[in-house]
Design an enzyme around this catalytic site. Sequence first.
Site, PDB file in Angstrom:
ATOM      1  CD  GLU A   1      -2.383   5.312   4.118  1.00 55.52           C
ATOM      2  OE1 GLU A   1      -1.630   5.819   4.975  1.00 55.52           O
ATOM      3  OE2 GLU A   1      -3.376   5.911   3.636  1.00 55.52           O
TER       4      GLU A   1
ATOM      5  CE1 TYR B   1      -4.178  -1.673   5.305  1.00 51.94           C
ATOM      6  CE2 TYR B   1      -2.973   0.194   4.391  1.00 51.94           C
ATOM      7  CZ  TYR B   1      -3.659  -0.989   4.213  1.00 51.94           C
ATOM      8  OH  TYR B   1      -3.815  -1.488   2.937  1.00 51.94           O
TER       9      TYR B   1
ATOM     10  CB  SER C   1      -0.887   0.002   1.249  1.00 50.63           C
ATOM     11  OG  SER C   1      -1.468   1.273   1.472  1.00 50.63           O
TER      12      SER C   1
END
Length: 321
Positions: free
Chosen positions: A129, A151, A127
Amino acid sequence: MRRALVTGISGQDGSYLAERLLADGVEVHALHHPSEARDRPRPAYCPDEVVLHIGDLTDHKAVGGLVRELAPDEIYNLAAVSSVARSWQEPELVEAVNATAALALMDAALRAQQRTGAPVRFVQASSAEIFGQPEQSPQDEQTPVRPVNPYGAAKARAHAGIAEHRERGLHAVSAILYNHESPRRPAQFVTRKITSTVAAIARKRADRLVLGNLEARRDWGWAPDYVDALVRAARADLAQDFVVATGVAHSVRDFVSAAFARAGVDDWARYVSVDSDLVRPVDAVELRGDATLAHDVLGWTPTVGFTELVARMVDADLASS
């Protein structure tokens, strides 16, 4: 016939990936979580040809046994606790699923390869992120990994594990996926919340859309395009990491405006309010990816632009409302 094992079959990517692999003539097996199987024996959109195996990714011994039994040619790890907001509430669960279980699955793939001598191609759905609050935009494969939420931190540990297993001889790929959407995106995600609520407002069945940070900017793409990148990465001659993104960022406000426009609703601002409780503790200002490497090495390019993506989601929600 090639054989693939897919985790995260109940998500939007899992269903699109299963369809793609079956179309390629691949025998598809998928891990289906027991709690989900109780409510729905076969996940929504999951093709009947997919062979389901009830199991929990965090049960490392059982999952390792499944990999040993199936001896898959390709493994796609899409399973994750995928909500950043939830990661603040349940960081231990996110670590167990998104990091530890992913690493254990990589180990199982490597052991299967060593035991049979047949190559196993492993793709980890990572991701954007993992980049956190990047100092540069767009980001590419060389951007420092500095997550700012649980996360992203868990995904970063799995991302590092891919490099380690690649050094040990596994064809291991980390696909750094930027936000990607479709009508199959669950309703709790902000994009589906927007399109489903806008459809309800257009049908006079709702009068308010409540959101968090309207200025957060993301690089949104079309989920089937991103699944195509996963398959291309698995089958590439050389295993390496790839950013998968459109290279264009839009704000949540842009998404809302496009959704209302598609639904034919004017003066959208009067239907939208902001709830500070929905704002993340730390929210990356702009995540925008540079997918040059995926384009040059995999021949991958996105086929659906932002406006068309929003339109397809709104149209699907209007049709079902």
